[in-house]
Design a protein around this motif. Structure first.
Motif, mmCIF file in Angstrom:
data_model
loop_
_atom_site.group_PDB
_atom_site.id
_atom_site.type_symbol
_atom_site.label_atom_id
_atom_site.label_comp_id
_atom_site.label_asym_id
_atom_site.label_seq_id
_atom_site.Cartn_x
_atom_site.Cartn_y
_atom_site.Cartn_z
ATOM 1 N N GLU A 121 -2.584 -0.847 -18.275
ATOM 2 C CA GLU A 121 -2.827 0.458 -18.883
ATOM 3 C C GLU A 121 -4.305 0.796 -18.999
ATOM 4 O OE1 GLU A 121 -3.161 -2.369 -22.331
ATOM 5 O OE2 GLU A 121 -2.050 -2.233 -20.458
ATOM 6 N N SER A 122 -5.193 -0.149 -18.616
ATOM 7 C CA SER A 122 -6.628 0.066 -18.827
ATOM 8 C C SER A 122 -7.345 0.550 -17.575
ATOM 9 C CB SER A 122 -7.281 -1.237 -19.312
ATOM 10 O OG SER A 122 -7.273 -2.228 -18.297
ATOM 11 N N VAL A 123 -6.600 0.858 -16.513
ATOM 12 C CA VAL A 123 -7.208 1.357 -15.281
ATOM 13 C C VAL A 123 -6.463 2.593 -14.806
ATOM 14 C CG1 VAL A 123 -8.129 -0.851 -14.468
ATOM 15 C CG2 VAL A 123 -5.785 -0.215 -13.889
ATOM 16 N N ASP A 124 -7.158 3.381 -14.019
ATOM 17 C CA ASP A 124 -6.543 4.525 -13.342
ATOM 18 C C ASP A 124 -7.094 4.560 -11.923
ATOM 19 O OD1 ASP A 124 -9.115 5.630 -13.464
ATOM 20 O OD2 ASP A 124 -8.636 6.873 -15.216
ATOM 21 N N ALA A 163 2.718 -2.116 -14.560
ATOM 22 C CA ALA A 163 2.031 -3.103 -13.715
ATOM 23 C C ALA A 163 2.330 -2.857 -12.237
ATOM 24 C CB ALA A 163 2.434 -4.519 -14.118
ATOM 25 N N VAL A 164 3.568 -2.497 -11.937
ATOM 26 C CA VAL A 164 3.943 -2.208 -10.553
ATOM 27 C C VAL A 164 3.173 -0.989 -10.045
ATOM 28 C CG1 VAL A 164 5.849 -1.490 -9.055
ATOM 29 C CG2 VAL A 164 6.209 -3.263 -10.807
ATOM 30 N N LEU A 198 10.434 -11.577 -12.227
ATOM 31 C CA LEU A 198 10.036 -12.074 -10.912
ATOM 32 C C LEU A 198 10.407 -11.076 -9.821
ATOM 33 C CD1 LEU A 198 11.095 -15.763 -11.438
ATOM 34 C CD2 LEU A 198 8.771 -15.018 -10.897
ATOM 35 N N ASP A 199 11.606 -10.499 -9.907
ATOM 36 C CA ASP A 199 12.015 -9.492 -8.922
ATOM 37 C C ASP A 199 11.044 -8.315 -8.911
ATOM 38 O OD1 ASP A 199 14.270 -10.598 -7.707
ATOM 39 O OD2 ASP A 199 15.620 -9.881 -9.286
ATOM 40 N N ALA A 200 10.655 -7.853 -10.099
ATOM 41 C CA ALA A 200 9.742 -6.711 -10.181
ATOM 42 C C ALA A 200 8.375 -7.067 -9.601
ATOM 43 C CB ALA A 200 9.603 -6.253 -11.634
ATOM 44 N N ALA A 201 7.903 -8.276 -9.900
ATOM 45 C CA ALA A 201 6.604 -8.705 -9.375
ATOM 46 C C ALA A 201 6.654 -8.812 -7.854
ATOM 47 C CB ALA A 201 6.210 -10.034 -9.995
#
Length: 395
Positions: A121-124, A163-164, A198-201
């Motif tokens: 959440e700390s980057v764009d 995160a994705v 793990l699937d999402a990562a």
């Protein structure tokens, strides 16, 4: 530690003999995660004498101190790693300025790896583009979990899908190397929760994944909740099962382990800065509480950002104390670190007194038979599960 930061002659003589890198610690966080015991500070904890706005200039002062201490000889920087805290709470331009100072004072080696950690959440996209254009080559996002209730227990602020999205934005900004950090065996997490994370990562397609078992550190909010009986203590057997799930799923998706808690899709995707630590390189740690190692001398900085800034403003080293490692210390640390790597540890370099323990580990299926035939002790999957205990037996 001398106020000048001067190092022992033995350390100075060794400068340049090993790969050299910089670690830059950024000690700021918006909130403190319940499991974290790192040297970090929220705005309310920071107090007077230090600020985010001035931090880049203070860190650059320590870069210049490093140049004075290490002398004027050629010392190309192989890796830079910016960690925290949340480094990307600093303006992206400030992070680039710190990197430029390292390059100006020492010179980045051709093809240097330059990493930063970031909370999703700390980057764009604009910040990621600035970092990539400014010379950063790798970024590591703290994903931790894809399940909202697990993130809540960890006191993480981002939503499960952020995160994705951040990985996609980093790719679009030009980052070739992206890592996702995961944590397993959080209280309340099920096997299905862990598989979903793990699937999402894997679906996000980073080229590197780190997965760590949750450690309950004394003095943290999480430890207090467990002590009060609000949450159960993580179970070692559950953690072992989760590790096996991770290794199986990541291997199936094309990620190969190269350190007990780290997997990459290729050798190029491995974190070279961490490999520098694990293979006995030298590094200078910038920032409050940062640790450094050069030529067998290890030192660490004062912890509070205000004390750190004050010392540098007075042209004094921010180092708090140091130790000079003995040959025996260094030999033990080498076994501890190299045995965690897929390259393993040369059998001929084990001390004679531990060779019976090496033979037992092989017989127990904790060391790879084929690697043993080539003269190396390499952990099997079961050996990785018992790595800490096994390493104690072999040092």
């Amino acid at each position: 530690m001398p106020e000048s930061g001067e190092l022992p002659p033995s350390a100075v003589a060794a400068v340049g003999a090993r790969p050299f890198g910089f670690y830059v610690h950024v000690p700021f966080c918006v909130t403190r995660c319940g499991y974290c015991d790192f040297n970090t500070y929220t705005a309310t904890e920071l107090g007077p004498g230090a600020s985010r706005q001035d931090y880049a200039d203070t860190a650059i002062d320590e870069v210049r101190l490093a140049r004075r201490v290490l002398g004027s000889g050629a010392l190309p920087v192989e890796t830079v790693f910016v960690g925290g805290g949340t480094p990307t709470l600093l303006d992206a331009g400030d992070l680039v300025r710190i990197l430029r100072a390292i390059d100006d004072e020492f010179g980045l080696a051709p093809g240097a790896e330059v990493s930063t950690e970031a909370n999703p959440e700390s980057v764009d996209p604009a910040a990621l583009a600035t970092l990539r254009a400014g010379g950063f080559t790798r970024i590591s996002f703290g994903m931790q979990s894809a399940r909202e209730h697990v993130l809540k227990i960890l006191d993480r602020r981002h939503t499960p899908g952020r995160a994705v999205e951040a990985v996609r934005e980093a790719r679009e900004a030009g980052f070739e190397h992206v890592n996702l950090d995961l944590i397993y065996s959080t209280p309340g997490e099920s096997d299905d929760d862990w598989r979903a994370s793990l699937d999402a990562a894997i679906d996000a397609q980073p080229d590197h994944v780190s997965a760590y078992s949750l450690i309950v550190e004394d003095g943290t909010k999480l430890a207090a909740r467990i002590k009060r009986g609000e949450l159960p203590m993580p179970d070692d057997d559950v953690a072992a099962d989760r590790y096996l799930i991770a290794d199986e799923m990541l291997a199936k998706a094309g990620y190969g382990w190269y350190e007990v808690s780290n997997w990459a899709t290729s050798e190029a995707g491995r974190c070279r800065h961490n490999l520098l630590y694990w293979t006995g390189g030298d590094w200078w740690g910038i920032g409050p509480g940062a640790h450094s190692h050069v030529g067998g001398t290890r030192w660490w900085n004062v912890k509070h950002p205000a004390a750190y800034a004050s010392r540098l403003a007075d042209r004094k080293s921010p180092a708090h104390a140091r130790e000079i490692l003995t040959d025996a210390d260094r030999a033990i640390e080498r076994v501890m670190l190299e045995l965690r790597l897929i390259s393993g540890f040369p059998l001929d370099d084990f001390a004679p007194g531990v060779r019976p323990a090496v033979a037992r580990a092989l017989a127990d299926g904790l060391l790879d038979v084929d690697a043993f035939k080539t003269g190396h002790a390499v952990l099997t999957r079961n050996g990785r599960l018992l790595a800490d205990a096994l390493i104690r037996d072999l040092t």
